[in-house]
Design a protein around this motif. Sequence first.
Motif, short mmCIF file in Angstrom:
data_model
loop_
_atom_site.label_atom_id
_atom_site.label_comp_id
_atom_site.label_asym_id
_atom_site.label_seq_id
_atom_site.Cartn_x
_atom_site.Cartn_y
_atom_site.Cartn_z
N ASP A 144 41.27 45.22 30.69
CA ASP A 144 42.70 44.92 30.80
C ASP A 144 43.37 45.80 31.86
O ASP A 144 44.17 45.32 32.66
N LEU A 145 43.03 47.09 31.86
CA LEU A 145 43.58 48.00 32.87
C LEU A 145 43.18 47.55 34.28
O LEU A 145 44.01 47.55 35.21
N ALA A 146 41.90 47.19 34.42
CA ALA A 146 41.41 46.77 35.73
C ALA A 146 42.11 45.49 36.20
O ALA A 146 42.52 45.37 37.37
N ARG A 147 42.25 44.54 35.30
CA ARG A 147 42.88 43.27 35.68
C ARG A 147 44.34 43.47 36.07
O ARG A 147 44.85 42.83 36.99
N LYS A 148 45.03 44.36 35.37
CA LYS A 148 46.41 44.66 35.72
C LYS A 148 46.48 45.31 37.10
O LYS A 148 47.37 45.00 37.91
N ALA A 149 45.54 46.22 37.38
CA ALA A 149 45.53 46.89 38.68
C ALA A 149 45.22 45.91 39.81
O ALA A 149 45.65 46.12 40.95
N LEU A 150 44.51 44.84 39.49
CA LEU A 150 44.09 43.87 40.51
C LEU A 150 44.96 42.62 40.51
O LEU A 150 44.65 41.66 41.21
N ALA A 151 46.03 42.64 39.72
CA ALA A 151 46.87 41.45 39.60
C ALA A 151 47.43 41.00 40.94
O ALA A 151 47.62 39.80 41.19
N GLY A 152 47.71 41.95 41.81
CA GLY A 152 48.23 41.62 43.13
C GLY A 152 47.16 41.36 44.17
O GLY A 152 47.47 41.18 45.34
N GLY A 153 45.90 41.38 43.73
CA GLY A 153 44.79 41.14 44.64
C GLY A 153 44.13 42.42 45.12
O GLY A 153 44.60 43.53 44.83
N LEU A 154 43.03 42.27 45.83
CA LEU A 154 42.26 43.39 46.38
C LEU A 154 42.32 43.32 47.90
O LEU A 154 42.00 42.29 48.49
N GLN A 155 42.74 44.42 48.51
CA GLN A 155 42.78 44.49 49.97
C GLN A 155 41.39 44.82 50.50
O GLN A 155 40.83 45.87 50.19
N ALA A 156 40.82 43.94 51.26
CA ALA A 156 39.48 44.16 51.84
C ALA A 156 39.33 43.30 53.09
O ALA A 156 39.74 42.13 53.10
N GLY A 157 38.79 43.89 54.12
CA GLY A 157 38.55 43.14 55.35
C GLY A 157 39.81 42.60 56.00
O GLY A 157 39.78 41.56 56.66
N GLY A 158 40.91 43.31 55.82
CA GLY A 158 42.15 42.90 56.48
C GLY A 158 42.90 41.78 55.79
O GLY A 158 43.83 41.22 56.37
N LYS A 159 42.52 41.43 54.56
CA LYS A 159 43.24 40.38 53.85
C LYS A 159 43.28 40.69 52.36
O LYS A 159 42.62 41.62 51.89
N THR A 160 44.05 39.92 51.64
CA THR A 160 44.18 40.09 50.20
C THR A 160 43.37 39.03 49.48
O THR A 160 43.51 37.83 49.75
N TRP A 161 42.54 39.48 48.55
CA TRP A 161 41.67 38.59 47.79
C TRP A 161 42.10 38.54 46.33
O TRP A 161 42.37 39.58 45.73
N LYS A 162 42.19 37.35 45.80
CA LYS A 162 42.33 37.23 44.36
C LYS A 162 41.03 37.65 43.71
O LYS A 162 39.96 37.47 44.28
N VAL A 163 41.12 38.23 42.50
CA VAL A 163 39.92 38.73 41.82
C VAL A 163 39.83 38.14 40.42
O VAL A 163 40.81 38.15 39.67
N GLU A 164 38.66 37.64 40.10
CA GLU A 164 38.35 37.21 38.74
C GLU A 164 37.22 38.10 38.22
O GLU A 164 36.17 38.19 38.84
N ILE A 165 37.45 38.77 37.09
CA ILE A 165 36.39 39.53 36.43
C ILE A 165 35.90 38.69 35.25
O ILE A 165 36.66 38.40 34.32
N LEU A 166 34.66 38.29 35.31
CA LEU A 166 34.07 37.44 34.29
C LEU A 166 33.22 38.31 33.37
O LEU A 166 32.09 38.67 33.71
N ASP A 167 33.78 38.70 32.22
CA ASP A 167 33.07 39.63 31.34
C ASP A 167 32.29 38.87 30.28
O ASP A 167 32.74 37.84 29.77
N ARG A 168 31.11 39.40 29.95
CA ARG A 168 30.21 38.76 28.99
C ARG A 168 29.63 39.81 28.04
O ARG A 168 29.37 40.96 28.44
N ASP A 169 29.38 39.39 26.79
CA ASP A 169 28.82 40.24 25.74
C ASP A 169 27.36 39.88 25.51
O ASP A 169 27.05 38.74 25.17
N THR A 170 26.47 40.86 25.66
CA THR A 170 25.05 40.59 25.45
C THR A 170 24.67 40.48 23.97
O THR A 170 23.56 40.07 23.66
N GLN A 171 25.57 40.89 23.09
CA GLN A 171 25.28 40.96 21.65
C GLN A 171 24.06 41.86 21.37
O GLN A 171 23.36 41.68 20.39
N SER A 172 23.84 42.82 22.26
CA SER A 172 22.74 43.80 22.17
C SER A 172 21.37 43.15 22.30
O SER A 172 20.36 43.72 21.87
N ASP A 173 21.28 41.98 22.90
CA ASP A 173 20.03 41.23 23.04
C ASP A 173 19.60 41.23 24.50
O ASP A 173 20.28 40.63 25.34
#
Length: 436
Positions: free
Chosen positions: A67-96
């Motif tokens: 949640d902290l990371a997504r809030k920090a990236l809400a305005g996008g990520l500056q890289a290569g001279g432009k602003t990129w939208k960011v999607e973090i796709l989190d997954r749970d391994t269920q310890s398997d």
Amino acid sequence: MTGFKEQILSAGLTRRDFMTVAAAGTTALTLGGRAAFAADDTLKVGFISPRTGPLGGFGETDGYVLDLARKALAGGLQAGGKTWKVEILDRDTQSDPSRAGQLAKDLINNQAIDLMLVVSTPETINPVADACEAAGVPCLSTVMPWEAWYFGRGAKPGAPSPFKWTYHFGFGVGEFLKTYISQWNLIETNKKVGVMYPNDADGNAIRANLAPALAKAGFTIVDPGAYETGTTDFSSQIALFRQEGVEIFNSFPIPPDFAAFWRQAAQQGLIQQIKICQVAKTGLFPSDIEALGDLGVNIASAAYWHKAFPYKSALTGVSGPELADGYEAASGKQWTQQLGASLSLLDAGFDALKAASDVKSKEAVAKALSTLKTTTIAGKVDFTAGPVANVSPGPIIGTQWVKAPSGSKFALDYVVTENATDPNVPVGTKLIAYNG
């Protein structure tokens, strides 16, 4: 537009009809542009961790960190001279481990991620890293001994690294050795160490590398041999440790195995002779220790992150105390060292993306990882000076679970007792003997 208007009107449409058509066309153009932007200017980052199952303690705080990371990236990520939208796709391994590999393949093949981040234990990290290596997707990981990551995946001592796409930062056997020697010399003992290392990637790497080094440092290692995860009867190991008079105990178990062992050790009289109980993997989180009741008090541990670490998150800007206090306020639960570890992975991963010459090029992102030098909330990451290629070592510091002061919100306090691997981390108190 004037010519277009005249053509429409000459076709017999009224002025109102023209305005309706024009508005619809403008809307279509806007939506089309927005769709194209989403497709072309969005970075997809996978994040895999164990949030449920026997290893769930490692992922318990990940929701808050993400949640902290997504809030920090809400305005996008500056890289290569432009602003990129960011999607973090989190997954749970269920310890398997099998599920970890399957999740990685889904993110690679069906979500077309640009970077994979994976955290906590060989059971989670290695299958994900292997999937990324096979598919040619850059991957960054942390929170497991780097030897179990590097050699456990097929690299050979003295040979060039076989890995092009996968990178790992954090503690290794060398850091454990420094920490344990520093920690164990804080209390007078007979230097006999009973070790119980499981037959898994962690246990095998520790047995092969740490135990011999501890012996060279003057400790006598009493090793009953590898045990299988899920063992329920530890009577033979306990009998051997009692017979040999061990005063230090060290293990790298999953929580259910250690709980079974330690309760049996109490029942069979072993813990009365133990002066230092040093547990890794288990012993990291307050829930694991609290589950042991009084048997958990004064167990020694080691921290790959502590709120006393004097660094700030490169991604979110929060400090250690701010991260810990924020989590406690939001969850009502006690902070854990995984907060800083998972955030450090996000810090390093997004710094690598910002450093890449082309964030949409897998090769460019992998190259940025290979030369990454940054400071995360957990300390320095430097892939240019590792013990082997693809690895950046990191600190692990001596800690202990003690009774919290009167009036504390929680039953236990997690204190720093030594700092050999990172002198910037302040020592909070002296190590207390498990049985004085």
